[in-house]
Design an enzyme around this catalytic site. Structure first.
Site, PDB file in Angstrom:
ATOM      1  CD  GLU A  45      27.532  21.966   1.629  1.00  0.00           C
ATOM      2  OE1 GLU A  45      27.961  20.850   1.990  1.00  0.00           O
ATOM      3  OE2 GLU A  45      27.250  22.870   2.429  1.00  0.00           O
ATOM      4  CD1 TRP A  49      26.921  19.120   9.507  1.00  0.00           C
ATOM      5  CD2 TRP A  49      28.847  19.421  10.579  1.00  0.00           C
ATOM      6  NE1 TRP A  49      27.939  19.056   8.592  1.00  0.00           N
ATOM      7  CE2 TRP A  49      29.132  19.226   9.222  1.00  0.00           C
ATOM      8  CE3 TRP A  49      29.909  19.628  11.462  1.00  0.00           C
ATOM      9  CZ2 TRP A  49      30.432  19.246   8.710  1.00  0.00           C
ATOM     10  CZ3 TRP A  49      31.206  19.636  10.956  1.00  0.00           C
ATOM     11  CH2 TRP A  49      31.450  19.441   9.600  1.00  0.00           C
ATOM     12  CE  LYS A  65      30.316  15.684   9.716  1.00  0.00           C
ATOM     13  NZ  LYS A  65      30.719  15.309   8.377  1.00  0.00           N
ATOM     14  CB  THR A 120      24.312  20.288   4.803  1.00  0.00           C
ATOM     15  OG1 THR A 120      25.432  20.344   5.675  1.00  0.00           O
ATOM     16  CG2 THR A 120      24.367  21.441   3.825  1.00  0.00           C
TER      17      THR A 120
HETATM   18  P1  AMP Z   1      28.764  16.781   5.618  1.00  0.00           P
HETATM   19  O1  AMP Z   1      28.312  17.810   4.661  1.00  0.00           O
HETATM   20  O2  AMP Z   1      27.888  16.607   6.794  1.00  0.00           O
HETATM   21  O3  AMP Z   1      29.045  15.509   4.906  1.00  0.00           O
HETATM   22  O4  AMP Z   1      30.155  17.261   6.246  1.00  0.00           O
HETATM   23  C1  AMP Z   1      31.244  17.632   5.458  1.00  0.00           C
HETATM   24  C2  AMP Z   1      32.415  17.983   6.331  1.00  0.00           C
HETATM   25  O5  AMP Z   1      32.826  16.846   7.105  1.00  0.00           O
HETATM   26  C3  AMP Z   1      33.657  18.416   5.594  1.00  0.00           C
HETATM   27  O6  AMP Z   1      33.604  19.767   5.189  1.00  0.00           O
HETATM   28  C4  AMP Z   1      34.737  18.149   6.641  1.00  0.00           C
HETATM   29  O7  AMP Z   1      34.784  19.181   7.613  1.00  0.00           O
HETATM   30  C5  AMP Z   1      34.234  16.882   7.314  1.00  0.00           C
HETATM   31  N1  AMP Z   1      34.836  15.697   6.681  1.00  0.00           N
HETATM   32  C6  AMP Z   1      34.265  14.900   5.753  1.00  0.00           C
HETATM   33  N2  AMP Z   1      35.086  13.898   5.406  1.00  0.00           N
HETATM   34  C7  AMP Z   1      36.232  14.055   6.122  1.00  0.00           C
HETATM   35  C8  AMP Z   1      37.467  13.341   6.198  1.00  0.00           C
HETATM   36  N3  AMP Z   1      37.698  12.253   5.481  1.00  0.00           N
HETATM   37  N4  AMP Z   1      38.409  13.821   7.045  1.00  0.00           N
HETATM   38  C9  AMP Z   1      38.180  14.922   7.790  1.00  0.00           C
HETATM   39  N5  AMP Z   1      37.032  15.627   7.772  1.00  0.00           N
HETATM   40  C10 AMP Z   1      36.062  15.205   6.943  1.00  0.00           C
END
Ligand code: AMP
Length: 534
Positions: A320, A433, A428, A177
């Protein structure tokens, strides 16, 4: 010992699915438009063939096997086959840019790279920089040069491979990530964590999956294991529908033709799907449940689904956290709620399933009340939450297991969590990212730029897009075009800011750091010029 203690293994998932749900279909819609069908029974057999073929190539327990691939049945086979030989399946995100791809494949020391033909240009471009990779294997094309063919390799095996001895704490998967700055970090999943996560995910208040479900994971297999769906589906024998393309027409046709009941993906994909549905009049078919995660689901999207009688729910989580941290669920008094109350409920990120605990803390790490008003840094712990990044020297969680998510949230008295901001400095866009800090650092190199700050602003399609705020050096001749041109070969194209805005000064903290929280607040309602023109 009074009860049996069989280990919780990913191989037990595929063995169960192959034995108990042998004829339940696995459908793959390939990049070339063709559709092929397999079953859980065949996937089980092919996984053993895969493990045998890898073993013949010299791959053994603990080795990393990388994939650079979209969603399809061969990819699924490689996950289970790799698990059965004790391998660690590393799903590589093809949307990362070259330096990141090279970094993570070398960091993981992958010995095999399985890839889709559509990613051949990436492999050709980077293979000289990947010294650990001994075998390059094409998933969906015949062998060419020293690229082997998946189909030929597994076609030579009889499917009688015996899974190697495994411990439930053995690693089985790896996903990197990209953080706020620096190199991407690897999250190493274990057999046990994946199995517990899978059993949790099928629950009615989580994904609500059963033998009757037909699940289309729009979320790619290289994003936190497609949110664990390929594992969860095996526990109940749900039919899986994979698509190597995220084109709206392709997805809508699959939903119709395959009787899809559940889909899961980032909100972005639904914008194009709604447009396609409006243009063609195609409906939802049997689709009943839409799970949205990765980014917050816009309220207007929630309203549309609800008016169309589709059950929509938020999933919140991270790479994570395997990734399910919370899930929107219908509370016991749902039927008595007004339409607006229901939308309010769905717009929040939901509740943790059994196993996961959440808390919010302030800047001094003091635990904050769950009063629905006080926000703080969101922390999480549980059996499928990270302890330590791959090959890191220190734990990512504290001594009590709490992992700081980098999200800012509040928790309502009824346990519903609501994301309110982000402490991590990232943007995002379409589920991927963009590091604000790296974008700023790149911009600082542009002639005439004294200071730069990147902030994410709302975009209806991509959720967020970067805007670059720039303070010019005194008297410098610098323009939006000159900065964009400079950045052109420094960062990935999709990282380029949608707008460069010149400002006289940027706000700072007492220690001289950019005050990002304030900038995000100031630009919360900023409307991109490109949208105003549209
Ligand atoms: P990733 O590790 O790329 O899956 O990204 C995780 C991050 O995405 C989280 O820490 C949040 O900042 C954002 N995120 C994931 N799901 C949501 C959701 N349902 N609503 C708002 N932000 C989210």
């Amino acid at each position: 010992m009074s009860m049996q203690g069989q280990p919780l293994l990913v191989t037990s998932l595929i063995d169960h699915a192959a034995r108990e749900h042998a004829s339940r279909e696995i459908v793959s819609r390939w990049a070339d438009g063709s559709v092929t069908r397999s079953t859980w029974g065949e996937v089980g057999k092919d996984a053993r063939r895969f493990a045998a073929a890898m073993t013949k190539l010299g791959i053994a327990k603990g080795d990393r096997i990388a994939t650079l691939a979209m969603n399809h049945g061969h990819h699924l086979v490689s996950w289970y086959g790799s698990a059965g030989l004790g391998g660690v399946l590393h799903t590589v995100n093809p949307r990362l840019f070259d330096e990141q791809l090279v970094y993570i494949i070398n960091h993981a020391a992958d010995r095999v790279l399985l890839f889709d033909a559509m990613f051949l240009p990436i492999v050709e471009r980077l293979r000289d920089q990947l010294p650990t990779v001994e075998h390059f294997i094409l998933f969906d094309a015949p062998a060419q040069g020293d690229y082997k063919s998946y189909r030929e390799l597994i076609g030579a095996e009889d499917g009688r491979f015996q899974w190697v001895d495994l411990d439930e704490r053995d690693p089985v998967g790896l996903c990197y990530t990209s953080g706020t700055t620096g190199n991407p970090k690897g999250v190493l999943y274990e057999h046990r964590s994946n199995v517990i996560h899978a059993i949790t995910e099928i629950q009615p208040d989580v994904f609500d999956m059963s033998n009757r479900s037909v699940v289309l994971p729009i979320v790619p297999m290289f994003h936190a294991n497609s949110w664990g769906i390929p594992f969860a589906a095996a526990t109940v024998g749900a039919k899986l529908v994979f698509s190597a393309s995220n084109d709206a027409q392709v997805l809508c046709d699959l939903i119709h033709n395959e009787g899809v009941t559940h889909s899961a993906g980032v909100p972005t994909v639904w914008i194009a799907m709604f447009a396609h549905m409006d243009k063609t009049g195609i409906g939802y078919g049997k689709l009943a449940r839409v799970i949205i995660g990765g980014s917050a689901c816009p309220r207007a999207m929630i309203e549309r689904f609800m008016k169309d009688d589709i059950e929509v729910a938020h999933a919140w989580g991270m790479t994570e956290t395997s990734p399910i941290g919370t899930m929107g669920k219908r509370p016991w008094n749902w039927d008595a709620m007004s339409f607006d109350e229901k939308v309010d409920n769905v717009a929040k990120q939901g509740c943790p399933p059994f196993g996961v605990e959440l808390r919010i803390v302030d800047d001094e790490d003091q635990i904050l009340p769950r009063d629905g008003e006080t926000s703080g840094r969101l922390q999480i712990r549980g059996p499928w939450i990270i302890q330590r990044y791959y090959r890191a020297d220190e734990d990512a969680a504290d001594e009590d297991g709490w992992f700081d998510t980098g999200d800012v949230a509040l928790i309502h008295p009824d346990g519903v969590m609501q994301i309110t901001d982000r402490a991590k400095d990232v943007i995002k866009s379409g589920g991927e990212w963009i590091s604000s800090i790296e974008l700023e650092n790149a911009a600082l190199g542009a002639p005439g730029v004294q200071e730069a700050a990147a902030v994410g602003v709302y975009h209806p399609k991509w959720d967020e897009r970067p805007v670059l705020l720039v303070v010019k050096k005194p008297g410098a001749d610098v323009s939006e075009a000159s900065i964009t041109a400079y950045l052109g070969d420094k960062i990935a194209k999709w990282w380029l800011p949608d707008e460069v805005i010149f400002v006289d000064a940027l706000p700072h903290t007492a220690t001289g750091k950019l005050l990002k929280r304030q900038l995000r607040e100031d630009y919360k309602d900023y409307r991109l010029k490109s949208l105003a023109a549209a």
